[in-house]
Design a protein around this motif. Structure first.
Motif, PDB file in Angstrom:
ATOM      1  N   VAL A 193       0.929  -1.106  -0.005  1.00 53.37           N
ATOM      2  CA  VAL A 193       0.114  -0.001   0.044  1.00 53.37           C
ATOM      3  C   VAL A 193       0.669   1.260  -0.023  1.00 53.37           C
ATOM      4  CG1 VAL A 193      -1.648   1.278   1.275  1.00 53.37           C
ATOM      5  CG2 VAL A 193      -1.969  -1.175   1.133  1.00 53.37           C
ATOM      6  N   ARG A 194       1.898   1.219   0.585  1.00 55.29           N
ATOM      7  CA  ARG A 194       2.742   2.235   0.806  1.00 55.29           C
ATOM      8  C   ARG A 194       3.395   2.847  -0.647  1.00 55.29           C
ATOM      9  NH1 ARG A 194       8.375   3.716   1.617  1.00 55.29           N
ATOM     10  NH2 ARG A 194       8.638   5.238   3.222  1.00 55.29           N
ATOM     11  N   ALA A 195       3.962   1.668  -1.449  1.00 53.20           N
ATOM     12  CA  ALA A 195       4.149   1.760  -2.735  1.00 53.20           C
ATOM     13  C   ALA A 195       3.323   2.306  -3.625  1.00 53.20           C
ATOM     14  CB  ALA A 195       4.976   0.359  -2.991  1.00 53.20           C
ATOM     15  N   GLY A 196       1.886   2.288  -3.339  1.00 49.88           N
ATOM     16  CA  GLY A 196       0.994   2.743  -4.306  1.00 49.88           C
ATOM     17  C   GLY A 196       0.428   4.022  -4.183  1.00 49.88           C
ATOM     18  N   LEU A 197       1.325   4.714  -3.161  1.00 51.06           N
ATOM     19  CA  LEU A 197       1.036   6.175  -2.877  1.00 51.06           C
ATOM     20  C   LEU A 197       2.069   7.034  -3.432  1.00 51.06           C
ATOM     21  CD1 LEU A 197       0.075   5.833   1.127  1.00 51.06           C
ATOM     22  CD2 LEU A 197      -1.451   6.511  -0.823  1.00 51.06           C
ATOM     23  N   HIS A 198       1.714   8.341  -3.687  1.00 49.15           N
ATOM     24  CA  HIS A 198       2.751   9.001  -4.237  1.00 49.15           C
ATOM     25  C   HIS A 198       3.838   9.189  -3.109  1.00 49.15           C
ATOM     26  CE1 HIS A 198       4.417  13.138  -5.391  1.00 49.15           C
ATOM     27  NE2 HIS A 198       3.851  12.975  -6.428  1.00 49.15           N
ATOM     28  N   ASP A 199       4.989   9.543  -3.768  1.00 49.47           N
ATOM     29  CA  ASP A 199       6.183   9.468  -2.865  1.00 49.47           C
ATOM     30  C   ASP A 199       5.954  10.420  -1.716  1.00 49.47           C
ATOM     31  OD1 ASP A 199       8.607   8.769  -2.109  1.00 49.47           O
ATOM     32  OD2 ASP A 199       9.851  10.013  -3.351  1.00 49.47           O
ATOM     33  N   ARG A 200       5.411  11.475  -1.964  1.00 52.75           N
ATOM     34  CA  ARG A 200       5.385  12.524  -0.840  1.00 52.75           C
ATOM     35  C   ARG A 200       4.451  12.219   0.378  1.00 52.75           C
ATOM     36  NH1 ARG A 200       4.642  17.695  -0.848  1.00 52.75           N
ATOM     37  NH2 ARG A 200       5.444  17.992  -3.018  1.00 52.75           N
ATOM     38  N   TYR A 201       3.528  11.305   0.054  1.00 50.58           N
ATOM     39  CA  TYR A 201       2.358  10.594   0.990  1.00 50.58           C
ATOM     40  C   TYR A 201       2.761   9.256   1.666  1.00 50.58           C
ATOM     41  CZ  TYR A 201      -0.647  13.958  -1.214  1.00 50.58           C
ATOM     42  OH  TYR A 201      -1.091  15.065  -1.883  1.00 50.58           O
ATOM     43  N   ARG A 202       3.935   9.002   1.414  1.00 51.85           N
ATOM     44  CA  ARG A 202       4.472   7.275   2.001  1.00 51.85           C
ATOM     45  C   ARG A 202       4.675   7.385   3.184  1.00 51.85           C
ATOM     46  NH1 ARG A 202       7.725   5.359  -3.306  1.00 51.85           N
ATOM     47  NH2 ARG A 202       6.000   4.821  -4.623  1.00 51.85           N
ATOM     48  N   ILE A 203       5.103   8.740   3.670  1.00 49.36           N
ATOM     49  CA  ILE A 203       5.481   8.912   5.092  1.00 49.36           C
ATOM     50  C   ILE A 203       4.261   8.958   6.097  1.00 49.36           C
ATOM     51  CG2 ILE A 203       5.171  11.506   5.105  1.00 49.36           C
ATOM     52  CD1 ILE A 203       8.003   9.438   6.990  1.00 49.36           C
ATOM     53  N   ALA A 204       3.080   9.053   5.367  1.00 51.04           N
ATOM     54  CA  ALA A 204       1.935   9.042   6.253  1.00 51.04           C
ATOM     55  C   ALA A 204       1.753   7.505   6.732  1.00 51.04           C
ATOM     56  CB  ALA A 204       0.580   9.522   5.320  1.00 51.04           C
ATOM     57  N   VAL A 205       1.916   6.517   6.025  1.00 54.49           N
ATOM     58  CA  VAL A 205       1.905   5.227   6.252  1.00 54.49           C
ATOM     59  C   VAL A 205       2.969   4.852   7.526  1.00 54.49           C
ATOM     60  CG1 VAL A 205       2.235   2.523   5.748  1.00 54.49           C
ATOM     61  CG2 VAL A 205       1.007   4.333   4.006  1.00 54.49           C
ATOM     62  N   ASP A 206       4.045   5.336   7.269  1.00 55.36           N
ATOM     63  CA  ASP A 206       5.188   5.116   8.540  1.00 55.36           C
ATOM     64  C   ASP A 206       4.672   5.726   9.616  1.00 55.36           C
ATOM     65  OD1 ASP A 206       6.720   3.952   6.288  1.00 55.36           O
ATOM     66  OD2 ASP A 206       7.641   5.878   5.969  1.00 55.36           O
TER      67      ASP A 206
END
Length: 445
Positions: A193-206
């Motif tokens: 799921v993290r990989a499916g997000l735009h790069d700038r939004y992946r930190i939200a998963v973290d």
């Protein structure tokens, strides 16, 4: 005892000549007997003297006990009571008021609004509950029931009802949702799921998995909330939107701020994110986006500025509704978590694929994953409860006990070790058992 009955058709004093009471100008008009003179109780008229006597006795007794309720006050329709008395007296924050109002105006007023307060009984509640469960899930029905019970409890406090029918009835109870265990994702699902997000939004998963943040807390997290030296994150606020689409900051759920440990590897990810996507200052009202009408409201709603960690490509705050539709659900679809159910359609000025709805796979599942990881690693329930910002450890246990498989195994292993050893009856010298052991041989001699 205060209170008396007046005969409206006859004068109080008899005629001096005839010795009889003469008729008044009201003879034959309206109800004849009126109960009067009870402090704090409005006069009430009756057709017969027997009815008047019974009501007077009951009113006197209830007034003495402080339990008197005039049935006429309960004649007000539920909708009128809500709209003119109950709702205007509420002071909920927008994040609470908007969903509450929606449920009341959509599921209570249309079906019970014309019913007088005093006429809402078990039969009415039973029919309403049955119909309600055909429209909404049991979990939502439970919340709506709680809203109705709160309204009726206020009517009791206002002297319009003797008791709350939602609590007094033994034949109809609040809807109970099916118990569901909180769902946590596996590491491969999180990564997909993290990989499916735009790069700038992946930190939200973290932030969700690594800190257990709610979505609004993640979107309201400021750069100053991150203490890299101490290795903690201060969860001080959340970003919310009211029913009119206006953003504002407010305290986390339950009004509880907290500190959450920040792991070194997560800290490096956050620092890398901030290097690539610098935080942007955002100034919003505090608690309520409505313009203040008093000096106190002006102080309470004074805007604050926060350098947000998560921002859009236009360097603006994130609207959770748009983000869920345009970023989160497509990422779920790309990871195979949900299925596509329709063709592309215009939404929010862009184009978005339609995916099946899955409440258990929204952003909150990252919080569940955080809790499961902590508990399965053997972290104490007290610590996890504090880091999640729960009201009590019992809340944490209720939601996440199934993530603690090791607890039962450790206790079982301890008992197994106990019974795996041969009995060793070494009795202490000064114990009762020792004195009995010494006296037994003497008696046998």
């Amino acid at each position: 005892m205060a209170g008396y009955i007046e005969d409206r058709w006859l004068k109080k004093k008899p005629n001096r000549d005839t010795g009889k009471r003469e008729r008044t100008a009201l003879w034959g008009q309206g109800k004849r007997y009126r109960v009067k003179g009870i402090p704090g109780v409005r006069d009430r008229s009756f057709e017969t003297s027997e009815d008047a006597k019974q009501w007077l006795a009951k009113a006197q007794t209830d007034t003495t006990r402080g339990e008197f309720v005039d049935p006429r006050d309960g004649a007000i329709p539920l909708a009128q009571y809500i709209e003119k008395h109950w709702w205007p007296s509420r002071s909920d924050e927008p994040s609470t008021a908007a969903p509450m109002r929606s449920k009341i105006w959509n599921h209570i007023i249309p079906f019970l609004g014309a019913t007088a307060l005093r006429d809402i009984d078990a039969a009415v509640l039973r029919a309403w509950k049955t119909q309600l469960l055909t429209r909404v899930e049991s979990s939502t029905a439970q919340v709506i029931w709680i809203h109705l019970s709160t309204i009726l409890e206020a009517a009791v406090d206002d002297g319009r009802l003797v008791k709350n029918p939602c609590k007094a009835s033994r034949t109809v109870k609040a809807p109970k949702p099916a118990k569901r265990k909180a769902k946590a994702w596996t590491r491969p699902t999180v990564d997909a799921v993290r990989a499916g997000l735009h790069d700038r939004y992946r930190i939200a998963v973290d932030l969700g998995v690594g800190l257990g943040l709610r979505q609004g807390e993640a979107f309201g997290l400021g750069e100053d909330d991150l203490d890299f030296d101490a290795g903690v994150v201060h969860v001080r606020r959340q970003l919310r939107w009211d029913s009119k689409g206006r953003p504002y900051f407010c305290l986390p759920k339950g009004g509880k701020t907290r500190e959450v440990p920040l792991s070194p590897n997560l800290a490096r990810r956050v620092q890398d994110h901030l290097h690539r996507f610098p935080s942007v200052a955002c100034t919003l009202p505090w608690r309520n986006p409505e313009p203040p009408t008093t000096e106190l409201e002006a102080r309470q709603r004074k805007p604050i500025s926060v350098r947000l960690v998560l921002i859009t490509s236009q360097e603006n705050r994130i609207n959770y509704s748009k983000w869920n539709e345009l970023s989160w659900r497509p990422a779920l679809g790309a990871a195979g978590v949900v299925k596509k159910v329709g063709e592309e359609a215009k939404t929010y000025g862009g184009r978005s694929r339609r995916y099946e709805l899955s409440r258990e796979d929204m952003f909150h599942v990252l919080r569940h994953t955080y809790a499961s990881t902590q508990l399965e690693a053997g972290e104490s329930i007290m610590s996890v409860s504090a880091w999640l910002g729960h009201a009590s450890p019992q809340t944490t246990l209720t939601h996440y006990a199934h993530f603690m498989p090791g607890a039962g195994k450790r206790g079982l292993a301890a008992m197994d070790e106990w019974f795996g050893q041969d009995p060793q009856p070494n009795v202490p010298e000064k114990s009762l058992g020792a004195s009995q052991a010494q006296s037994t041989p003497r008696s046998r001699r």
